[in-house]
Write a protein that holds these residues in place. Structure first.
Motif, PDB file in Angstrom:
ATOM      1  N   ALA A   8       0.831  -1.213   0.000  1.00 47.95           N
ATOM      2  CA  ALA A   8       0.000   0.000   0.000  1.00 47.95           C
ATOM      3  C   ALA A   8       0.861   1.257   0.000  1.00 47.95           C
ATOM      4  CB  ALA A   8      -0.928  -0.012   1.213  1.00 47.95           C
ATOM      5  N   PHE A   9       1.876   1.292   0.871  1.00 47.81           N
ATOM      6  CA  PHE A   9       2.760   2.457   0.920  1.00 47.81           C
ATOM      7  C   PHE A   9       3.482   2.635  -0.418  1.00 47.81           C
ATOM      8  CE2 PHE A   9       3.365   1.679   5.749  1.00 47.81           C
ATOM      9  CZ  PHE A   9       2.180   2.356   6.028  1.00 47.81           C
ATOM     10  N   GLY A  10       3.926   1.548  -1.014  1.00 49.69           N
ATOM     11  CA  GLY A  10       4.618   1.616  -2.298  1.00 49.69           C
ATOM     12  C   GLY A  10       3.728   2.134  -3.405  1.00 49.69           C
ATOM     13  N   LEU A  11       2.483   1.668  -3.431  1.00 51.95           N
ATOM     14  CA  LEU A  11       1.541   2.122  -4.454  1.00 51.95           C
ATOM     15  C   LEU A  11       1.206   3.600  -4.285  1.00 51.95           C
ATOM     16  CD1 LEU A  11      -0.816  -0.982  -4.629  1.00 51.95           C
ATOM     17  CD2 LEU A  11       0.910  -0.270  -6.307  1.00 51.95           C
ATOM     18  N   ILE A  12       1.083   4.035  -3.042  1.00 46.52           N
ATOM     19  CA  ILE A  12       0.855   5.464  -2.792  1.00 46.52           C
ATOM     20  C   ILE A  12       2.034   6.276  -3.333  1.00 46.52           C
ATOM     21  CG2 ILE A  12       0.756   7.224  -0.963  1.00 46.52           C
ATOM     22  CD1 ILE A  12      -0.888   5.109   0.665  1.00 46.52           C
ATOM     23  N   GLY A  13       3.234   5.806  -3.082  1.00 45.88           N
ATOM     24  CA  GLY A  13       4.421   6.491  -3.576  1.00 45.88           C
ATOM     25  C   GLY A  13       4.436   6.592  -5.087  1.00 45.88           C
ATOM     26  N   LEU A  14       4.093   5.496  -5.769  1.00 45.72           N
ATOM     27  CA  LEU A  14       4.061   5.523  -7.235  1.00 45.72           C
ATOM     28  C   LEU A  14       2.996   6.489  -7.745  1.00 45.72           C
ATOM     29  CD1 LEU A  14       4.481   1.786  -8.292  1.00 45.72           C
ATOM     30  CD2 LEU A  14       6.224   3.582  -8.158  1.00 45.72           C
ATOM     31  N   ALA A  15       1.853   6.511  -7.086  1.00 42.36           N
ATOM     32  CA  ALA A  15       0.775   7.410  -7.509  1.00 42.36           C
ATOM     33  C   ALA A  15       1.198   8.868  -7.362  1.00 42.36           C
ATOM     34  CB  ALA A  15      -0.489   7.132  -6.695  1.00 42.36           C
ATOM     35  N   VAL A  16       1.849   9.196  -6.273  1.00 44.70           N
ATOM     36  CA  VAL A  16       2.299  10.577  -6.070  1.00 44.70           C
ATOM     37  C   VAL A  16       3.379  10.936  -7.089  1.00 44.70           C
ATOM     38  CG1 VAL A  16       3.423  12.152  -4.441  1.00 44.70           C
ATOM     39  CG2 VAL A  16       1.651  10.592  -3.634  1.00 44.70           C
ATOM     40  N   MET A  17       4.286  10.010  -7.364  1.00 42.08           N
ATOM     41  CA  MET A  17       5.323  10.270  -8.372  1.00 42.08           C
ATOM     42  C   MET A  17       4.708  10.482  -9.750  1.00 42.08           C
ATOM     43  SD  MET A  17       8.267   7.592  -7.101  1.00 42.08           S
ATOM     44  CE  MET A  17       9.271   7.760  -8.571  1.00 42.08           C
ATOM     45  N   ALA A  18       3.712   9.680 -10.108  1.00 40.91           N
ATOM     46  CA  ALA A  18       3.045   9.836 -11.411  1.00 40.91           C
ATOM     47  C   ALA A  18       2.315  11.177 -11.479  1.00 40.91           C
ATOM     48  CB  ALA A  18       2.073   8.684 -11.643  1.00 40.91           C
ATOM     49  N   ALA A  19       1.644  11.537 -10.399  1.00 42.91           N
ATOM     50  CA  ALA A  19       0.936  12.821 -10.373  1.00 42.91           C
ATOM     51  C   ALA A  19       1.914  13.985 -10.523  1.00 42.91           C
ATOM     52  CB  ALA A  19       0.140  12.956  -9.076  1.00 42.91           C
ATOM     53  N   SER A  20       3.062  13.887  -9.868  1.00 42.57           N
ATOM     54  CA  SER A  20       4.041  14.982  -9.974  1.00 42.57           C
ATOM     55  C   SER A  20       4.569  15.087 -11.403  1.00 42.57           C
ATOM     56  CB  SER A  20       5.194  14.776  -8.991  1.00 42.57           C
ATOM     57  OG  SER A  20       6.061  13.749  -9.406  1.00 42.57           O
ATOM     58  N   PHE A  21       4.742  13.975 -12.077  1.00 37.75           N
ATOM     59  CA  PHE A  21       5.181  13.998 -13.472  1.00 37.75           C
ATOM     60  C   PHE A  21       4.167  14.758 -14.324  1.00 37.75           C
ATOM     61  CE2 PHE A  21       5.201  12.312 -17.778  1.00 37.75           C
ATOM     62  CZ  PHE A  21       6.534  12.404 -18.121  1.00 37.75           C
ATOM     63  N   LEU A  22       2.881  14.449 -14.132  1.00 34.74           N
ATOM     64  CA  LEU A  22       1.838  15.108 -14.909  1.00 34.74           C
ATOM     65  C   LEU A  22       1.737  16.592 -14.572  1.00 34.74           C
ATOM     66  CD1 LEU A  22      -0.882  12.324 -14.764  1.00 34.74           C
ATOM     67  CD2 LEU A  22       0.571  12.948 -16.724  1.00 34.74           C
ATOM     68  N   ILE A  23       1.894  16.935 -13.295  1.00 41.58           N
ATOM     69  CA  ILE A  23       1.840  18.347 -12.884  1.00 41.58           C
ATOM     70  C   ILE A  23       3.003  19.123 -13.496  1.00 41.58           C
ATOM     71  CG2 ILE A  23       2.074  19.899 -10.903  1.00 41.58           C
ATOM     72  CD1 ILE A  23       0.455  17.737  -9.316  1.00 41.58           C
ATOM     73  N   ILE A  24       4.195  18.553 -13.437  1.00 39.90           N
ATOM     74  CA  ILE A  24       5.359  19.218 -14.034  1.00 39.90           C
ATOM     75  C   ILE A  24       5.147  19.402 -15.531  1.00 39.90           C
ATOM     76  CG2 ILE A  24       7.809  18.917 -14.612  1.00 39.90           C
ATOM     77  CD1 ILE A  24       8.100  17.669 -11.796  1.00 39.90           C
ATOM     78  N   ASP A  25       4.556  18.401 -16.165  1.00 39.15           N
ATOM     79  CA  ASP A  25       4.287  18.488 -17.597  1.00 39.15           C
ATOM     80  C   ASP A  25       3.307  19.635 -17.892  1.00 39.15           C
ATOM     81  OD1 ASP A  25       4.784  17.574 -20.207  1.00 39.15           O
ATOM     82  OD2 ASP A  25       2.960  16.369 -20.212  1.00 39.15           O
ATOM     83  N   LEU A  26       2.372  19.859 -16.994  1.00 41.26           N
ATOM     84  CA  LEU A  26       1.389  20.936 -17.188  1.00 41.26           C
ATOM     85  C   LEU A  26       1.959  22.329 -16.962  1.00 41.26           C
ATOM     86  CD1 LEU A  26      -1.794  19.445 -15.471  1.00 41.26           C
ATOM     87  CD2 LEU A  26      -1.471  19.909 -17.909  1.00 41.26           C
ATOM     88  N   ILE A  27       2.871  22.477 -16.007  1.00 39.65           N
ATOM     89  CA  ILE A  27       3.325  23.825 -15.634  1.00 39.65           C
ATOM     90  C   ILE A  27       4.598  24.276 -16.340  1.00 39.65           C
ATOM     91  CG2 ILE A  27       2.210  23.702 -13.370  1.00 39.65           C
ATOM     92  CD1 ILE A  27       4.963  23.216 -12.135  1.00 39.65           C
ATOM     93  N   THR A  28       5.268  23.383 -17.035  1.00 39.77           N
ATOM     94  CA  THR A  28       6.477  23.783 -17.744  1.00 39.77           C
ATOM     95  C   THR A  28       6.119  24.330 -19.119  1.00 39.77           C
ATOM     96  OG1 THR A  28       6.799  21.503 -18.484  1.00 39.77           O
ATOM     97  CG2 THR A  28       8.011  22.200 -16.528  1.00 39.77           C
ATOM     98  N   PRO A  29       6.975  25.206 -19.658  1.00 43.29           N
ATOM     99  CA  PRO A  29       6.658  25.841 -20.942  1.00 43.29           C
ATOM    100  C   PRO A  29       6.671  24.883 -22.136  1.00 43.29           C
ATOM    101  CG  PRO A  29       8.812  26.564 -20.146  1.00 43.29           C
ATOM    102  CD  PRO A  29       8.195  25.736 -19.071  1.00 43.29           C
ATOM    103  N   THR A  30       7.315  23.764 -21.994  1.00 43.02           N
ATOM    104  CA  THR A  30       7.308  22.771 -23.067  1.00 43.02           C
ATOM    105  C   THR A  30       6.859  21.443 -22.481  1.00 43.02           C
ATOM    106  OG1 THR A  30       8.624  21.756 -24.813  1.00 43.02           O
ATOM    107  CG2 THR A  30       9.727  22.107 -22.720  1.00 43.02           C
TER     108      THR A  30
END
Length: 142
Positions: A86-108
């Motif tokens: 459970a802890f590992g899956l939570i970690g992966l979910a947060v990492m995936a979300a951060s990837f998508l957020i960074i993709d949204l806020i960066t200029p490219t």
């Protein structure tokens, strides 16, 4: 002798859970990036994909280690394995979300940068974010 057998089975169980979480981390990264990572890395030798997957693998390992160390193993092997998963899956979910957020806020698009065969410095931003988020999640787990 029973203690050795019990400890060996625990190690096998935690190793299996950890390996499954890391594999899921790779597959998640593969889904979030354009193209197939195995082709980008091993066939095209794409430095952007190599850096991203390396950071993701290291980040997933940090999360897995923290998840195992913080598991509820004192409640028994089943509870320990379930909490580590459970802890590992939570970690992966947060990492995936951060990837998508960074993709949204960066200029490219970071996703587009990863698929480019020419090395792009923005890959370091994404790679560092993967590892940084993993460290934050690991601290939160512990």
């Amino acid at each position: 002798m029973d203690e050795i057998l019990t400890s060996s089975l625990s190690a096998l169980g935690y190793g299996a859970v950890g390996t499954a979480i890391m594999l899921l981390g790779y597959l998640t990264t593969d889904l979030l990036t354009p193209g197939k990572l195995h082709e980008l890395i091993w066939e095209e030798r794409n430095p952007n994909a190599v850096l991203l997957v390396s950071a993701n693998t290291l980040g997933a390992a940090v999360v897995v280690v923290s998840a195992i160390l913080s598991s509820y193993s004192e409640l028994g092997l089943g509870a320990g394995l379930l909490s580590a998963a459970a802890f590992g899956l939570i970690g992966l979910a947060v990492m995936a979300a951060s990837f998508l957020i960074i993709d949204l806020i960066t200029p490219t698009s970071v996703r587009a940068v990863i698929s480019s065969s020419e090395f792009h410095p923005a890959t370091w931003v994404s790679a560092t974010a993967h590892l940084s988020v993993a460290l934050v999640v690991a601290a939160a787990i512990s």
